[in-house]
Design an enzyme around this catalytic site. Structure first.
Site, mmCIF file in Angstrom:
data_model
loop_
_atom_site.group_PDB
_atom_site.id
_atom_site.type_symbol
_atom_site.label_atom_id
_atom_site.label_comp_id
_atom_site.label_asym_id
_atom_site.label_seq_id
_atom_site.Cartn_x
_atom_site.Cartn_y
_atom_site.Cartn_z
ATOM 1 N N ASP A 1 0.706 -1.306 -0.012
ATOM 2 C CA ASP A 1 -0.323 0.083 0.053
ATOM 3 C C ASP A 1 0.783 1.251 0.150
ATOM 4 O OD1 ASP A 1 -2.233 -1.513 0.254
ATOM 5 O OD2 ASP A 1 -2.287 -1.673 2.350
ATOM 6 N N GLN B 1 2.068 -6.194 -3.194
ATOM 7 C CA GLN B 1 2.436 -6.192 -1.999
ATOM 8 C C GLN B 1 3.695 -5.363 -1.749
ATOM 9 O OE1 GLN B 1 1.182 -9.557 -3.380
ATOM 10 N NE2 GLN B 1 -0.635 -8.732 -3.030
ATOM 11 N N GLY C 1 -4.394 -4.302 -3.743
ATOM 12 C CA GLY C 1 -5.538 -3.363 -4.006
ATOM 13 C C GLY C 1 -4.830 -2.121 -4.239
ATOM 14 N N HIS C 2 -4.977 -1.707 -5.549
ATOM 15 C CA HIS C 2 -4.166 -0.329 -6.185
ATOM 16 C C HIS C 2 -5.181 0.714 -6.521
ATOM 17 C CE1 HIS C 2 -0.733 -3.520 -7.125
ATOM 18 N NE2 HIS C 2 -0.999 -3.524 -5.793
ATOM 19 N N LYS D 1 1.791 2.027 -5.107
ATOM 20 C CA LYS D 1 2.388 1.783 -6.195
ATOM 21 C C LYS D 1 1.682 1.929 -7.580
ATOM 22 C CE LYS D 1 2.242 -2.376 -4.178
ATOM 23 N NZ LYS D 1 2.176 -1.953 -2.876
HETATM 24 P P1 GDP Z 1 -0.737 0.101 -3.516
HETATM 25 O O1 GDP Z 1 -1.285 -0.938 -3.013
HETATM 26 O O2 GDP Z 1 0.771 0.309 -3.517
HETATM 27 O O3 GDP Z 1 -1.025 0.792 -4.993
HETATM 28 O O4 GDP Z 1 -1.391 1.568 -2.512
HETATM 29 P P2 GDP Z 1 -2.882 1.458 -2.345
HETATM 30 O O5 GDP Z 1 -3.762 2.072 -3.666
HETATM 31 O O6 GDP Z 1 -3.327 0.427 -1.607
HETATM 32 O O7 GDP Z 1 -2.830 2.701 -1.072
HETATM 33 C C1 GDP Z 1 -2.467 4.023 -1.186
HETATM 34 C C2 GDP Z 1 -3.644 5.061 -1.056
HETATM 35 O O8 GDP Z 1 -2.858 6.311 -0.698
HETATM 36 C C3 GDP Z 1 -4.726 5.242 -1.913
HETATM 37 O O9 GDP Z 1 -5.778 5.414 -1.579
HETATM 38 C C4 GDP Z 1 -4.117 6.191 -3.034
HETATM 39 O O10 GDP Z 1 -4.903 6.910 -3.674
HETATM 40 C C5 GDP Z 1 -3.486 7.146 -1.893
HETATM 41 N N1 GDP Z 1 -2.296 7.796 -2.388
HETATM 42 C C6 GDP Z 1 -1.195 7.868 -3.136
HETATM 43 N N2 GDP Z 1 -0.444 8.614 -3.028
HETATM 44 C C7 GDP Z 1 -0.919 9.719 -2.455
HETATM 45 C C8 GDP Z 1 -0.381 10.850 -2.062
HETATM 46 O O11 GDP Z 1 0.715 11.336 -2.531
HETATM 47 N N3 GDP Z 1 -1.116 11.526 -1.132
HETATM 48 C C9 GDP Z 1 -2.304 11.305 -0.747
HETATM 49 N N4 GDP Z 1 -3.039 12.002 0.259
HETATM 50 N N5 GDP Z 1 -2.821 9.935 -0.821
HETATM 51 C C10 GDP Z 1 -2.075 9.138 -1.758
HETATM 52 P P1 IMO Z 2 -0.957 -3.954 -2.364
HETATM 53 O O1 IMO Z 2 -0.427 -4.709 -3.542
HETATM 54 C C1 IMO Z 2 -0.791 -4.466 2.214
HETATM 55 C C2 IMO Z 2 -1.064 -8.538 3.800
HETATM 56 C C3 IMO Z 2 -2.174 -8.960 4.560
HETATM 57 C C4 IMO Z 2 -1.796 -9.843 5.502
HETATM 58 C C5 IMO Z 2 -0.580 -10.643 4.778
HETATM 59 C C6 IMO Z 2 -1.049 -12.091 4.254
HETATM 60 O O2 IMO Z 2 -2.144 -3.329 -2.097
HETATM 61 O O3 IMO Z 2 0.402 -3.472 -1.422
HETATM 62 P P2 IMO Z 2 -2.730 -12.763 2.355
HETATM 63 O O4 IMO Z 2 -4.216 -12.643 2.081
HETATM 64 O O5 IMO Z 2 -1.657 -12.171 1.093
HETATM 65 O O6 IMO Z 2 -2.459 -14.000 2.500
HETATM 66 O O7 IMO Z 2 -2.282 -12.035 3.545
HETATM 67 O O8 IMO Z 2 -0.215 -9.682 3.730
HETATM 68 N N1 IMO Z 2 -1.297 -8.045 2.376
HETATM 69 C C7 IMO Z 2 -1.198 -6.745 1.933
HETATM 70 N N2 IMO Z 2 -0.897 -5.673 2.737
HETATM 71 N N3 IMO Z 2 -1.073 -4.648 0.690
HETATM 72 C C8 IMO Z 2 -1.223 -5.720 -0.075
HETATM 73 O O9 IMO Z 2 -1.129 -5.431 -1.430
HETATM 74 C C9 IMO Z 2 -1.314 -6.833 0.460
HETATM 75 N N4 IMO Z 2 -1.373 -8.138 0.320
HETATM 76 C C10 IMO Z 2 -1.402 -8.982 1.288
HETATM 77 O O10 IMO Z 2 -2.956 -7.988 4.918
HETATM 78 O O11 IMO Z 2 -1.055 -9.247 6.561
HETATM 79 MG MG MG Z 3 -3.014 -1.424 -1.741
#
Ligand code: GDP
Ligand code: IMO
Ligand code: MG
Length: 432
Positions: free
Chosen positions: A14, A225, A41-42, A17
């Site tokens: 998270d 991840q 989840g992106h 990416k």
């Molecule tokens: P990922 O799994 O690495 O793709 O990250 P996620 O999308 O799960 O989580 C990142 C969260 O932060 C998302 O809700 C994005 O919309 C948000 N986000 C990304 N970059 C920024 C930023 O620079 N500032 C803020 N406030 N939110 C951001």
């Molecule tokens: P993105 O791509 C954050 C975490 C779960 C748990 C552990 C194992 O959005 O960065 P699993 O269901 O994979 O067996 O769970 O890994 N986890 C993540 N945490 N971002 C993710 O993906 C994750 N994918 C799995 O919360 O701790």
């Molecule tokens: Mg994510």
């Protein structure tokens, strides 16, 4: 500048990416996922509209890109079809733009059941998985009991494989968890339909990426991840079940390492984690109160809706994950979330039993006991959200960024100050 770029998570996932992939996709022709499944989840925001991707590479929003789901991933077909439906709903066309490797494994109903039931049984020592069946699906792959996309799209092969493996899976469900088990007929009926719907997208992804690479067309590798969730080098056992490091790209896409090129590590300006496990720089309640709430800071998990745990930036952790990935550039995300903080802490060392330690602990027991050594930096106490060039950042924000570069010895290529595409400060074009 190298042609192909791998975008990898440097913390516990998270990191942002999805946003980085979306930004770079404008200049890439091909975007490929090597591992993981719909545990990822992106989130991407385009002109106020939010898109969430779990399996489909985030680059799909650009009409000219080709997106690939590699052989190292695990695919829940119902979920993938739902995601495809969501794209159609937004008039995003993906025919001849989305390709699935026949080598990818299929997440089946018993994988989800085993994931959820085993977590329940573990009680307090649960991993905190996403419950999507990812771990059990990888277990079956390694145990040579898996079913792949190649079989899913051939109903007779699907049935034969299921008849071979389901007995053992049902025994596990019954004996360990008192569950009545799954039926071959029901799974075949449901999954044959998924196979039919997905068959047009199954393609020789490995060969296609090799051809793209030979033709000199830029490829983006979308990590899922983060490094500390890696099944080997993460905070084991509080990890996911795949290789989340840059090295996993080769294994998961059948793509030779010599052509990977740049490894762009994505990190937040602080740290988060969802799920259980050690987290040395996790905020105390009073520190957390200094920050915007989870909804405004967008720290609610994209996949499971859980609040993410939050903490200070940990330079020891970051230096370690840079090492694991060979990251040569950083994307620093969510700087704006620190805008209101008076005094910012950054972890510059770990003490164990009163002594500074030099290597990142390999056991959860040690990592739970380390005491972070912090350096304190003045906050900038002003909004950064509308800033588009580095020179206009407040001097204390520049000081924070320089400190990070100094501590981890890798340059920052882009700084993100908001979730939308345009809230980005570019320090180097990454793709030329
Ligand atoms: P990922 O799994 O690495 O793709 O990250 P996620 O999308 O799960 O989580 C990142 C969260 O932060 C998302 O809700 C994005 O919309 C948000 N986000 C990304 N970059 C920024 C930023 O620079 N500032 C803020 N406030 N939110 C951001
Ligand atoms: P993105 O791509 C954050 C975490 C779960 C748990 C552990 C194992 O959005 O960065 P699993 O269901 O994979 O067996 O769970 O890994 N986890 C993540 N945490 N971002 C993710 O993906 C994750 N994918 C799995 O919360 O701790
Ligand atoms: Mg994510």
């Amino acid at each position: 500048m190298k042609k192909n770029v791998a975008v990898m998570g440097m913390q516990w996932g998270d990191e942002g990416k999805g946003k980085v992939i979306d930004l770079l996709s404008e200049r890439a022709h091909h975007i490929a996922r090597a591992q993981g499944g719909n545990n990822a989840g992106h989130t991407i925001i385009v002109q106020g509209q939010e898109f969430r991707f779990h399996l489909i590479p985030s680059g799909i929003l650009y009409p000219k890109t080709k997106c690939y789901i590699g052989g190292g991933t695990v695919i829940d077909p119902a979920w993938l079809l739902k995601e495809m439906e969501g794209l159609r709903h937004h008039s995003i066309h993906f025919d001849k733009r989305l390709f699935i490797s026949p080598y990818a494994h299929v997440v089946l109903p018993y994988h989800r059941l085993l994931d959820q039931l085993s977590e329940q049984k573990k009680g307090k020592s649960a991993i905190g998985t996403t419950g999507r069946g990812i771990g059990p699906c990888y277990v079956d792959k390694v145990q040579r009991m898996g079913i792949r996309m190649a079989e899913l799209v051939h109903p007779s092969l699907l049935q034969t494989r299921l008849e071979k493996v389901l007995g053992a899976k049902n025994e596990e469900l019954k004996n360990l968890y008192g569950h009545s088990g799954c039926s071959v007929e029901e799974i075949v009926r449901e999954y044959t339909e998924y196979g039919k719907a997905l068959a047009p997208y199954v393609a020789p992804v490995e060969e296609m990426l090799f051809a793209a690479s030979e033709a000199g067309e830029p490829i983006l590798f979308e990590g899922a991840q983060g490094a500390l969730l890696d099944v080997t080098f993460g905070t084991y056992p509080y990890v996911t079940s795949s290789c989340t490091l840059a090295g996993g790209i080769s294994a998961g896409l059948g793509f030779g390492p010599s052509q990977i090129g740049c490894v762009l590590g994505v990190t937040k300006a602080y740290t988060t984690r969802v799920g259980n496990g050690p987290f040395p720089t996790e905020f105390s309640t009073s520190e957390l109160a200094l920050f915007p709430d989870h909804t405004s800071s967008r720290e609610i998990g994209t996949t499971t809706g859980r609040k993410r745990r939050m903490g200070w930036l940990d330079a020891i952790l970051l230096r370690h994950t840079i090492c694991l990935n060979g990251a040569d550039r950083l994307a620093l995300m969510k700087l704006d979330i620190l805008d209101g903080i008076e005094e910012i802490q950054i972890c510059v060392g770990y003490k164990l039993d009163g002594k500074l330690i030099k290597t990142f602990p390999s056991t959860v027991e040690e990592l739970e006991r380390v005491v972070p050594v912090y350096e304190s930096l003045p906050g900038w106490k002003s909004p950064t959200r509308d800033i588009q060039v580095y020179d206009e950042l407040p001097s204390h924000a520049k000081g924070y960024l320089r400190k990070i570069e100094q501590l981890v010895n890798v340059p920052i290529s882009l700084i993100s100050v908001g979730p939308d595409r345009e809230k980005t400060i570019w320090m180097d074009p990454i793709f030329e």
